[in-house]
Design a protein around this motif. Structure first.
Motif, PDB file in Angstrom:
ATOM      1  N   ILE A 168      47.249  12.072 -17.691  1.00 53.03           N
ATOM      2  CA  ILE A 168      46.624  11.711 -16.473  1.00 53.03           C
ATOM      3  C   ILE A 168      45.737  10.532 -16.638  1.00 53.03           C
ATOM      4  CG2 ILE A 168      44.828  12.474 -14.773  1.00 53.03           C
ATOM      5  CD1 ILE A 168      47.471  13.842 -14.498  1.00 53.03           C
ATOM      6  N   GLY A 169      45.145  10.561 -18.019  1.00 57.92           N
ATOM      7  CA  GLY A 169      44.191   9.208 -18.498  1.00 57.92           C
ATOM      8  C   GLY A 169      43.843   9.185 -20.026  1.00 57.92           C
ATOM      9  N   TYR A 170      42.931   8.395 -20.090  1.00 60.09           N
ATOM     10  CA  TYR A 170      42.874   8.082 -21.610  1.00 60.09           C
ATOM     11  C   TYR A 170      41.276   7.587 -21.666  1.00 60.09           C
ATOM     12  CZ  TYR A 170      42.982   5.983 -26.274  1.00 60.09           C
ATOM     13  OH  TYR A 170      43.021   5.499 -27.620  1.00 60.09           O
ATOM     14  N   PHE A 171      40.564   8.309 -22.336  1.00 59.25           N
ATOM     15  CA  PHE A 171      38.936   7.943 -22.747  1.00 59.25           C
ATOM     16  C   PHE A 171      38.704   7.825 -24.097  1.00 59.25           C
ATOM     17  CE2 PHE A 171      39.353  10.304 -18.614  1.00 59.25           C
ATOM     18  CZ  PHE A 171      38.506   9.417 -17.959  1.00 59.25           C
ATOM     19  N   ASP A 172      37.830   6.802 -24.473  1.00 58.66           N
ATOM     20  CA  ASP A 172      37.262   6.688 -25.711  1.00 58.66           C
ATOM     21  C   ASP A 172      36.377   7.608 -25.899  1.00 58.66           C
ATOM     22  OD1 ASP A 172      38.512   4.277 -26.018  1.00 58.66           O
ATOM     23  OD2 ASP A 172      37.114   3.079 -25.174  1.00 58.66           O
ATOM     24  N   LYS A 173      36.313   7.859 -27.304  1.00 57.08           N
ATOM     25  CA  LYS A 173      35.074   9.059 -27.776  1.00 57.08           C
ATOM     26  C   LYS A 173      33.929   7.847 -28.172  1.00 57.08           C
ATOM     27  CE  LYS A 173      37.741  12.427 -30.325  1.00 57.08           C
ATOM     28  NZ  LYS A 173      38.162  12.752 -31.526  1.00 57.08           N
ATOM     29  N   PRO A 174      32.933   8.383 -28.254  1.00 60.09           N
ATOM     30  CA  PRO A 174      32.450   9.719 -27.560  1.00 60.09           C
ATOM     31  C   PRO A 174      32.526   9.623 -26.072  1.00 60.09           C
ATOM     32  CG  PRO A 174      30.470   8.571 -28.263  1.00 60.09           C
ATOM     33  CD  PRO A 174      31.677   7.797 -28.694  1.00 60.09           C
ATOM     34  N   ILE A 175      32.926  10.825 -25.352  1.00 57.51           N
ATOM     35  CA  ILE A 175      33.091  10.666 -23.983  1.00 57.51           C
ATOM     36  C   ILE A 175      31.272  10.877 -23.446  1.00 57.51           C
ATOM     37  CG2 ILE A 175      35.273  11.462 -23.853  1.00 57.51           C
ATOM     38  CD1 ILE A 175      34.205  14.327 -22.810  1.00 57.51           C
ATOM     39  N   ASN A 176      31.226  10.122 -22.249  1.00 59.65           N
ATOM     40  CA  ASN A 176      29.939  10.108 -21.532  1.00 59.65           C
ATOM     41  C   ASN A 176      30.219  11.126 -20.339  1.00 59.65           C
ATOM     42  OD1 ASN A 176      31.190   8.495 -19.389  1.00 59.65           O
ATOM     43  ND2 ASN A 176      30.562   6.480 -20.852  1.00 59.65           N
ATOM     44  N   LYS A 177      29.120  11.173 -19.667  1.00 53.93           N
ATOM     45  CA  LYS A 177      29.115  11.930 -18.530  1.00 53.93           C
ATOM     46  C   LYS A 177      29.989  11.488 -17.550  1.00 53.93           C
ATOM     47  CE  LYS A 177      25.989  14.104 -15.073  1.00 53.93           C
ATOM     48  NZ  LYS A 177      27.003  14.590 -14.454  1.00 53.93           N
ATOM     49  N   GLY A 178      29.964   9.926 -17.186  1.00 53.60           N
ATOM     50  CA  GLY A 178      30.694   9.271 -16.156  1.00 53.60           C
ATOM     51  C   GLY A 178      32.217   9.654 -16.513  1.00 53.60           C
ATOM     52  N   SER A 179      32.823   9.788 -17.699  1.00 54.52           N
ATOM     53  CA  SER A 179      33.986   9.995 -18.084  1.00 54.52           C
ATOM     54  C   SER A 179      34.374  11.499 -17.569  1.00 54.52           C
ATOM     55  CB  SER A 179      34.427   9.918 -19.739  1.00 54.52           C
ATOM     56  OG  SER A 179      34.024   8.421 -20.016  1.00 54.52           O
ATOM     57  N   VAL A 180      33.372  12.309 -18.166  1.00 55.75           N
ATOM     58  CA  VAL A 180      33.624  13.819 -17.646  1.00 55.75           C
ATOM     59  C   VAL A 180      33.708  14.142 -16.324  1.00 55.75           C
ATOM     60  CG1 VAL A 180      32.407  16.119 -17.757  1.00 55.75           C
ATOM     61  CG2 VAL A 180      32.477  14.613 -19.896  1.00 55.75           C
ATOM     62  N   ASP A 181      32.753  13.352 -15.468  1.00 52.75           N
ATOM     63  CA  ASP A 181      32.757  13.373 -13.950  1.00 52.75           C
ATOM     64  C   ASP A 181      34.205  12.897 -13.605  1.00 52.75           C
ATOM     65  OD1 ASP A 181      30.304  14.475 -14.032  1.00 52.75           O
ATOM     66  OD2 ASP A 181      29.572  12.627 -13.608  1.00 52.75           O
ATOM     67  N   GLU A 182      34.633  12.020 -14.025  1.00 54.49           N
ATOM     68  CA  GLU A 182      35.911  11.406 -13.556  1.00 54.49           C
ATOM     69  C   GLU A 182      36.968  12.230 -13.823  1.00 54.49           C
ATOM     70  OE1 GLU A 182      38.930   7.570 -14.692  1.00 54.49           O
ATOM     71  OE2 GLU A 182      36.623   7.235 -14.938  1.00 54.49           O
ATOM     72  N   MET A 183      37.093  13.124 -14.969  1.00 55.09           N
ATOM     73  CA  MET A 183      38.051  13.985 -15.192  1.00 55.09           C
ATOM     74  C   MET A 183      38.127  14.936 -14.222  1.00 55.09           C
ATOM     75  SD  MET A 183      37.871  14.550 -19.423  1.00 55.09           S
ATOM     76  CE  MET A 183      37.511  13.138 -20.310  1.00 55.09           C
ATOM     77  N   PHE A 184      36.894  15.723 -13.913  1.00 55.50           N
ATOM     78  CA  PHE A 184      36.622  16.910 -13.328  1.00 55.50           C
ATOM     79  C   PHE A 184      36.585  16.450 -11.649  1.00 55.50           C
ATOM     80  CE2 PHE A 184      35.415  18.229 -17.053  1.00 55.50           C
ATOM     81  CZ  PHE A 184      35.823  19.716 -17.312  1.00 55.50           C
ATOM     82  N   ASP A 185      36.477  15.260 -11.382  1.00 53.03           N
ATOM     83  CA  ASP A 185      36.413  15.004  -9.971  1.00 53.03           C
ATOM     84  C   ASP A 185      37.807  15.406  -9.541  1.00 53.03           C
ATOM     85  OD1 ASP A 185      33.791  14.300  -9.370  1.00 53.03           O
ATOM     86  OD2 ASP A 185      34.032  12.217  -9.677  1.00 53.03           O
TER      87      ASP A 185
END
Length: 132
Positions: free
Chosen positions: A111-128
């Motif tokens: 679904i997507g690709y995120f850089d480590k360390p993930i931040n709150k914005g990345s987590v919110d994007e996944m969970f939205d």
């Protein structure tokens, strides 16, 4: 592992802890389960797919793992694809490799690709996307 579940597949204990902490702080209704090897995760997902019980909603997958890597995991999942529909897989990597990003973007299970360390914005994007 009933209900809303996130699996983290990453051999780095610090990364797993950080991701788990960020998820649990923002989304306490999700249970987080960590796997340090692809083998562990594959064994569990095959068992869950067989029974259609306990499958995660989201998988956060590191690409660089010992022995069997994240790409191998995705290849194995394609063999059981029909039984894991609806699973959202995100690549979470410390390496900003353009080739990996392109492959992840084109991979049908990712679904997507995120850089480590993930931040709150990345987590919110996944969970939205995953909120039921």
């Amino acid at each position: 592992m009933e209900g809303n579940t996130v699996w983290i597949i990453d051999d780095d204990m610090v990364s797993q802890f950080a991701m788990t902490y960020k998820i649990e702080q923002s989304y306490p209704n999700y249970q987080v389960v960590g796997f340090y090897t692809v083998e562990e995760a594959l064994t569990m997902i095959k068992a869950c797919a067989e029974t259609q019980n306990g499958l995660p909603n989201i998988i956060l997958l590191d690409l660089v793992l010992p022995e069997i890597n994240g790409w191998d995991f995705l290849e194995e999942l394609e063999n059981i694809k029909g039984r894991i529909d609806g699973l959202e897989i995100y690549i979470v990597s410390a390496f900003s490799n353009t080739k990996d990003r392109k492959l992840a973007k084109e991979h049908p299970l990712v679904i997507g690709y995120f850089d480590k360390p993930i931040n709150k914005g990345s987590v919110d994007e996944m969970f939205d996307r995953a909120i039921i």
